[in-house]
Scaffold this active site. Structure first.
Site, PDB file in Angstrom:
ATOM      1  N   CYS A  83     -22.097  37.851  11.705  1.00  0.00           N
ATOM      2  CA  CYS A  83     -21.211  37.283  12.709  1.00  0.00           C
ATOM      3  C   CYS A  83     -21.821  36.012  13.297  1.00  0.00           C
ATOM      4  CB  CYS A  83     -20.946  38.293  13.824  1.00  0.00           C
ATOM      5  SG  CYS A  83     -19.808  37.672  15.083  1.00  0.00           S
ATOM      6  N   HIS A 154     -20.956  38.246   2.573  1.00  0.00           N
ATOM      7  CA  HIS A 154     -19.907  37.267   2.871  1.00  0.00           C
ATOM      8  C   HIS A 154     -20.382  35.953   2.265  1.00  0.00           C
ATOM      9  CE1 HIS A 154     -16.911  35.463   6.000  1.00  0.00           C
ATOM     10  NE2 HIS A 154     -16.863  34.847   4.839  1.00  0.00           N
ATOM     11  N   GLY A 196     -12.519  35.502   1.670  1.00  0.00           N
ATOM     12  CA  GLY A 196     -11.441  34.786   1.006  1.00  0.00           C
ATOM     13  C   GLY A 196     -10.741  35.537  -0.111  1.00  0.00           C
TER      14      GLY A 196
END
Length: 326
Positions: A83, A154, A196
């Protein structure tokens, strides 16, 4: 996803897919050690398998929080090292932890010593202008030495200054090849890619290179995408629920939750008690891409109808789509 994948959202998603792993919002160690534990950890048994995602950077605090998660019945503890928000950085956790791999390793070891369930790590591939593959390779290698076997990657950098969390999901370029290389360099580890991913074809392409796929915003905005998961990825030949059946399946849960928490503030629900919108807001994307999707969203967003607190609003919203779908 903070403020998104709460227990009501997860219960809704579980009506669409029986086997897909679900993850909580990030819960900070401070919230668990000094706040209302039940509010943050309460969940419905139908959510299994479900993982608790923690935010923190103190090994002892994370160990205590992980133990709480295990005691409450979660199937996995996930440490957030991805994050990028400034609020999270001020707490010295999230993506900024990637600059301190040994600290993350110490945190993972402390949690693994405290619980018998899996401890996993979710992370980015780099921070700020550090874009070399070697950075994320060494990060994963260090954490793996502490016993972590599963990494959720990620596949884009986190820009810690100058970009909002939303911009951090869009501006840094995706580099899925970094996740693929991690799997080649660490074949013994479980590597799961995130970022994505929007279609079944996307998922299939990634699964030829890595062990798993995590979907965030597409699962929220287009949740019925998950209706194909059980048969396609888990070999479950059970009939797929229609959108109408998903809504019908949610009605008993909504009535139960409103009966428990809807009239006054309960210890598991802050403020003035549970409102119908607290559950239905997660369901607005169910008709995404279908005729009548806009009418469905408008009906479920009608303030006067929501204030009435009648769960039958779900089926009213669905009924409004039918003339448009005909």
């Amino acid at each position: 996803m903070l403020d998104w994948t709460d227990r009501h959202c997860r219960m809704f998603h579980r009506q669409i897919t029986r086997h897909t792993w679900l993850y909580t919002e990030m819960v900070t160690t401070g919230a668990l050690l000094y706040g209302d534990v039940a509010r943050h950890l309460n969940f419905n048994g139908e959510e299994h398998p479900v993982a608790l995602q923690l935010g923190g950077s103190e090994p002892a605090d994370l160990a205590k929080s992980a133990k709480l998660g295990e005691q409450w019945g979660y199937d996995e503890i996930n440490l957030n090292c991805g994050c990028p928000s400034e609020r999270v950085q001020k707490g010295a956790f999230g993506a900024c932890l990637m600059a301190e791999p040994q600290l993350v390793a110490d945190c993972v070891k402390a949690m693994r010593d405290a619980v018998a369930i899996d401890v996993t790590v979710k992370h980015r591939i780099g921070i700020d202008q550090v874009e070399s593959y070697e950075f994320v390779r060494d990060f994963v290698g260090t954490i793996a030495e502490a016993g972590c076997q599963t990494f959720i990657v990620h596949a884009r950098n986190a820009i810690l200054k100058g970009l909002s969390p939303k911009e951090n999901r869009e501006i840094p370029p995706l580099k899925p090849d970094y996740a693929y290389r991690l799997k080649r360099d660490f074949p013994q580890l479980e590597i799961i890619i995130n970022g994505g991913i929007k279609t079944l074809d996307d998922i299939d392409a990634h699964l030829r290179q890595v062990d798993g796929v995590m979907i965030g915003r597409e699962a929220y905005h287009n949740p019925y995408l998950m209706a194909a998961f059980d048969a396609r990825y888990y070999g479950d030949a059970a009939p797929v629920k229609s959108r109408a059946e998903v809504l019908q399946a949610m009605l008993p849960y909504i009535r139960e939750q409103l009966a428990l928490y809807g009239k006054t503030a309960g210890k598991n629900e802050p403020g003035g008690g549970l409102k119908l919108n607290s559950i239905t807001r997660h369901m607005l994307g169910l008709m995404a891409g279908m005729p009548g999707a806009r009418a469905f969203r408008q009906t479920l967003s009608d303030a006067k109808k929501l204030a009435a607190g009648d769960p039958a609003l779900l089926m009213e919203a669905f009924t409004r789509t039918q003339p448009l779908a005909a």
